[in-house]
Design a protein around this motif. Sequence first.
Motif, short mmCIF file in Angstrom:
data_model
loop_
_atom_site.label_atom_id
_atom_site.label_comp_id
_atom_site.label_asym_id
_atom_site.label_seq_id
_atom_site.Cartn_x
_atom_site.Cartn_y
_atom_site.Cartn_z
N ALA A 113 0.84 -1.20 0.00
CA ALA A 113 0.00 0.00 0.00
C ALA A 113 0.87 1.24 0.00
N VAL A 114 0.43 2.27 -0.73
CA VAL A 114 1.04 3.59 -0.70
C VAL A 114 0.02 4.54 -0.12
N VAL A 115 0.36 5.20 0.99
CA VAL A 115 -0.60 6.03 1.71
C VAL A 115 -0.24 7.50 1.56
N ASP A 116 -1.17 8.26 1.02
CA ASP A 116 -1.06 9.71 0.90
C ASP A 116 -1.70 10.31 2.15
N MET A 117 -0.89 10.64 3.16
CA MET A 117 -1.42 11.11 4.43
C MET A 117 -2.17 12.44 4.27
N LYS A 118 -1.60 13.36 3.50
CA LYS A 118 -2.22 14.67 3.34
C LYS A 118 -3.51 14.58 2.55
N GLY A 119 -3.50 13.77 1.48
CA GLY A 119 -4.71 13.59 0.68
C GLY A 119 -5.69 12.62 1.30
N GLN A 120 -5.26 11.94 2.40
CA GLN A 120 -6.12 11.03 3.15
C GLN A 120 -6.64 9.87 2.29
N LYS A 121 -5.73 9.29 1.47
CA LYS A 121 -6.09 8.14 0.64
C LYS A 121 -4.99 7.08 0.73
N ALA A 122 -5.39 5.81 0.62
CA ALA A 122 -4.45 4.70 0.60
C ALA A 122 -4.65 3.94 -0.70
N TYR A 123 -3.57 3.76 -1.47
CA TYR A 123 -3.61 3.09 -2.76
C TYR A 123 -3.04 1.69 -2.58
N THR A 124 -3.82 0.68 -2.95
CA THR A 124 -3.43 -0.71 -2.68
C THR A 124 -3.33 -1.52 -3.97
N THR A 125 -2.78 -2.72 -3.85
CA THR A 125 -2.56 -3.59 -5.01
C THR A 125 -3.86 -3.84 -5.77
N VAL A 126 -3.78 -3.72 -7.09
CA VAL A 126 -4.95 -3.92 -7.95
C VAL A 126 -5.14 -5.41 -8.25
N PHE A 127 -6.41 -5.84 -8.26
CA PHE A 127 -6.76 -7.20 -8.65
C PHE A 127 -7.61 -7.13 -9.91
N GLY A 128 -7.26 -7.95 -10.89
CA GLY A 128 -7.94 -7.93 -12.17
C GLY A 128 -9.05 -8.96 -12.26
N PRO A 129 -9.41 -9.35 -13.50
CA PRO A 129 -10.47 -10.35 -13.68
C PRO A 129 -10.17 -11.64 -12.93
N LYS A 130 -11.21 -12.26 -12.44
CA LYS A 130 -11.11 -13.52 -11.69
C LYS A 130 -10.20 -13.37 -10.46
N ASP A 131 -10.20 -12.16 -9.87
CA ASP A 131 -9.40 -11.89 -8.67
C ASP A 131 -7.92 -12.19 -8.87
N THR A 132 -7.42 -11.89 -10.07
CA THR A 132 -6.00 -12.10 -10.36
C THR A 132 -5.21 -10.88 -9.89
N CYS A 133 -4.22 -11.12 -9.04
CA CYS A 133 -3.42 -10.04 -8.49
C CYS A 133 -2.43 -9.51 -9.52
N LEU A 134 -2.37 -8.18 -9.66
CA LEU A 134 -1.35 -7.57 -10.51
C LEU A 134 -0.09 -7.39 -9.67
N CYS A 135 0.51 -8.52 -9.34
CA CYS A 135 1.69 -8.52 -8.47
C CYS A 135 2.47 -9.81 -8.69
N SER A 136 3.59 -9.92 -8.01
CA SER A 136 4.41 -11.12 -8.15
C SER A 136 3.73 -12.33 -7.53
N ASP A 137 3.90 -13.46 -8.18
CA ASP A 137 3.46 -14.75 -7.67
C ASP A 137 4.64 -15.32 -6.88
N SER A 138 4.49 -15.46 -5.58
CA SER A 138 5.63 -15.87 -4.75
C SER A 138 6.18 -17.23 -5.15
N SER A 139 5.34 -18.12 -5.67
CA SER A 139 5.83 -19.44 -6.08
C SER A 139 6.73 -19.36 -7.31
N ALA A 140 6.62 -18.23 -8.06
CA ALA A 140 7.45 -18.07 -9.25
C ALA A 140 8.70 -17.25 -8.98
N VAL A 141 8.60 -16.26 -8.08
CA VAL A 141 9.75 -15.36 -7.88
C VAL A 141 10.62 -15.76 -6.70
N LEU A 142 10.13 -16.64 -5.83
CA LEU A 142 10.93 -17.12 -4.70
C LEU A 142 11.26 -18.59 -4.93
#
Length: 360
Positions: A113-142
Amino acid sequence: MRHQGTTIARLAVLTAVTGGLVLGGGPAQAAPEPEVPILGQGVGRSKLGPGPVLVSLHGVRRAGDATVVYWSTGYAPDARTGDNVDITTSFGGATVAASRDNLDPTADTSDVAVVDMKGQKAYTTVFGPKDTCLCSDSSAVLPYQPEAGKAYVMYAVLPKLPDNLNTATVKVAGKVFPHVPIEDGEMTPEKPRNGPTLVGKGWPKADPERVDKVKNVEKFIYPVSENSKILDSAVATRDEGDQTQIDIAADVLFKFDKASLSSKAKSEIKTAAVQIRKAEAEGTITITGHTDSDGADGYNQKLSERRAESVAKEIKPLLPKGVDVTTEGKGESEPIASNDSDEGKAKNRRVTITVPGGNK
């Protein structure tokens, strides 16, 4: 963690080793290689692992209509090798991902998460269709058996940040890093997402344009009132016009029926002090203790007063010059939730810091 400083010092010897855990920051440490920026680091310990785990934040980058956060993790050099251990158990609870089902093996790596304290918003990881995370798959990168002394790079794609946001508070794998600079452009050189990437060997290809296929990207942007959940903090900030209200959960600050500070209280009070500085406080701030309705009115009143005084004593040295502190107790007289449930009582047990002239 008691030995965190020692652990980081021992890991620092690997800064010049290609693919080793790269250490940043303190004045006594050698500067990191310029192509491997270190914006923040935290040390944790895997519940099932062989030794300390280092989490490093490398970049928060604007990329088209999205944001990419780059980070890495790895075991300390003296960890036992050959053990089949899940390094992600050191990351703590994945607050955002925990509310979604069937996300393994991205539930931990999506906890960004990236939190903009002054703007009072928190930006979090996006999930696409079928709840697919737009992020690293730990089984592939570790690797199945992570090598001691090696750090492995990963990423997460978040919604686009405001153009005028230059720094922010960033949470990665259960670690929180304040005052992180935000830069433009994806990190290079890029490496295909076809396996583990060692620190110093390039950056994963994040494909931030994938956010264009996600409907309602705004749902991954939360109001700052959700801040305490996203950052695993007991501190929540509310802007009330000409003043800022900072609430700290009493259950984190104190043990049951006590007014002496707990072991975790100091870190939460430091977080509150940072918020007071950001609010550009002037004059006198008021620290108010509150309780739930259990117990006698008179007892609760005195307990709330003593708790406010304990917080005041701890926070005074952390405040800007010219800012004074006054305390008061309200006992059970000003609930913010119903006392008919345990959850409501927990919300009512709090210490509130009122900052005049906040968020100018």
